[in-house]
Design an enzyme around this catalytic site. Structure first.
Site, PDB file in Angstrom:
ATOM      1  N   ALA A  80      11.348  39.503   5.358  1.00  0.00           N
ATOM      2  CA  ALA A  80      10.818  40.798   5.769  1.00  0.00           C
ATOM      3  C   ALA A  80      10.369  40.822   7.224  1.00  0.00           C
ATOM      4  CB  ALA A  80       9.658  41.201   4.863  1.00  0.00           C
ATOM      5  N   THR A  81       9.881  39.704   7.748  1.00  0.00           N
ATOM      6  CA  THR A  81       9.452  39.697   9.152  1.00  0.00           C
ATOM      7  C   THR A  81      10.626  39.996  10.073  1.00  0.00           C
ATOM      8  OG1 THR A  81       7.585  38.207   8.806  1.00  0.00           O
ATOM      9  CG2 THR A  81       8.524  38.269  11.012  1.00  0.00           C
ATOM     10  N   GLY A 210      12.513  37.786  -0.033  1.00  0.00           N
ATOM     11  CA  GLY A 210      12.918  37.089  -1.240  1.00  0.00           C
ATOM     12  C   GLY A 210      11.818  36.299  -1.911  1.00  0.00           C
ATOM     13  N   HIS A 211      10.976  35.642  -1.115  1.00  0.00           N
ATOM     14  CA  HIS A 211      10.041  34.692  -1.724  1.00  0.00           C
ATOM     15  C   HIS A 211       8.834  35.353  -2.372  1.00  0.00           C
ATOM     16  CE1 HIS A 211       6.714  34.247   1.379  1.00  0.00           C
ATOM     17  NE2 HIS A 211       7.592  34.950   2.054  1.00  0.00           N
ATOM     18  N   CYS A 336      -0.423  34.640   6.633  1.00  0.00           N
ATOM     19  CA  CYS A 336      -0.113  34.528   8.057  1.00  0.00           C
ATOM     20  C   CYS A 336      -1.363  34.479   8.925  1.00  0.00           C
ATOM     21  CB  CYS A 336       0.769  35.692   8.489  1.00  0.00           C
ATOM     22  SG  CYS A 336       2.319  35.777   7.579  1.00  0.00           S
TER      23      CYS A 336
END
Length: 390
Positions: A80-81, A210-211, A336
């Site tokens: 996503a980043t 995904g994770h 993060c």
């Protein structure tokens, strides 16, 4: 002992908002595409490449379908980043050419949205409105529309907040913005798979990770939905092959893509059971915490069932985490920014006092990934600490 010499403690894992465990079946699929069907999907001269290309297309078709998109509207990314950066920075040249340099977002976005937008503001002269949601943690559709201007290029609003679990009104906004020249980008890292009906709305750009759904780290997708025949006016921010519609270069990580495909299929097939079990666990946790003094941070009526952010009266969150580290793995907020002990920017933007914003604790779970969690034991520890807090 593990291969790295670590002892694996039996600690209940309640931090799936940070990352999820890869299911053994998903791991088997990944291993297969690493060691048996290991071809490069870009190789056209032999069967190894042909099998890889066919598998990637199968995955692309399924994943696009989960959000009501066409296969050609989805590109694979590292997560996503990267998807957020391609969406936001990739729209900037069109904004500059058209004179539409106004962007609306919220103050509770993930740093993967906030920092690219700050770059556009500081380096490219874009004007960015950061809307604050108030104590509910939910940005209203009306607040967004009030800021809409003729030169508004883009609205970027997350689907599910990663710290509070509050669902944002992205589907409602999509229906309105689709009738305007303003594009809508949604960071769906936390919401993909969990609230699927929202993402089938006519959202122009959707970032997927995904994770967060049991796939390996390092794979995700960006959906770039057309408006009629018109593509979203994105330009690449990286160069070197242009494998994904010339928007994202690099050899496709077939094993990771197939892992995402397998995990997303499993999540879709079992979502009803997952939601039921997640809600039951939430109820059990809240019932146990009833013997403590705490407040829930965020609108419980508009939240996903597996994320709960609470502040315990009189307790320092970091001290509590240390005390319960042998019972449960939890976090104070985004992975993060977990090295920072400053107040959560999400809880601060909600207008919560510093002591609440600094000491918010995030519990997040998939029932199938929780082992030996006893909410009564956790509540007993908190209840003991509260009278002894200084």
């Amino acid at each position: 002992m593990t291969a790295l010499g670590w002892v694996r403690a039996v600690v209940a894992y309640l931090d799936v908002a940070a990352t999820t465990r890869v299911d053994p079946r998903v791991a088997e699929v990944v291993l297969h595409w690493m060691t048996e069907d290991f071809g490069n999907a870009g190789s056209r001269t032999h069967e190894y490449g042909a099998r890889a290309k066919k598998a990637v297309q199968q995955a692309r078709t399924f994943l696009a379908g989960t959000v009501g998109a066409k296969p050609e509207e989805l590109i694979f990314t590292s997560g996503a980043t990267e998807s957020n950066n391609i969406a936001l920075l990739g729209m900037a040249p069109y904004g500059e050419k058209s004179g539409r340099k106004h962007i609306i977002t919220s103050a509770i976005e993930h740093k993967a949205v906030i920092e690219p937008l700050l770059h556009l503001k500081e380096a490219k002269g874009f004007e960015v409105d950061f809307l604050e949601p108030g104590p509910s943690g939910r940005v209203s559709k009306e607040a967004v529309l009030e800021k809409l201007r003729p030169d508004t290029l883009l609205v970027s609003l997350m689907h599910v907040n990663n710290e509070t679990g509050v669902i944002q009104p992205v589907a409602e906004l999509a229906e309105v913005l689709r009738k305007t020249p303003t594009f809508l980008h949604v960071d769906a890292a936390q919401g993909y798979g969990k609230v699927p009906q929202d993402l089938t709305a006519p959202i122009d750009l959707i970032s997927i990770s995904g994770h967060k759904v049991g796939a390996p780290k390092g794979v995700g997708a960006l959906v770039t939905r057309r408006r009629g025949w018109d593509k979203a006016p994105l330009e690449p921010i990286m160069f070197g092959g242009g494998q994904e519609r010339k928007l994202r270069p690099g050899t496709l990580p077939v094993p990771l893509i197939m892992g995402l495909y397998e995990a997303a299929k499993d999540f879709q097939e079992n979502r009803s059971r997952w939601e039921r079990d997640a809600r039951r666990m939430r109820e059990e946790l809240l019932a146990a915490l009833g013997r403590t003094r705490f407040q829930i941070n965020g609108d419980v009526e508009h939240s996903v069932p597996h994320i709960l952010n609470v502040t315990f009266d009189g307790l320092n969150a970091e001290a509590l985490i240390v005390r319960i580290k042998d019972q449960v793995a939890v976090a104070t907020g985004s992975a993060c920014t977990s090295a920072s002990y400053t107040p959560s920017h999400v809880l601060t933007a909600m207008g919560l006092p510093d002591d609440v914003a600094t000491n918010g604790l995030r519990f997040s779970w998939f029932p199938s990934q929780v082992a030996d969690f006893d909410p009564d034991e956790l509540a007993a520890t908190v209840a003991y600490m509260q009278p002894h807090a200084t």
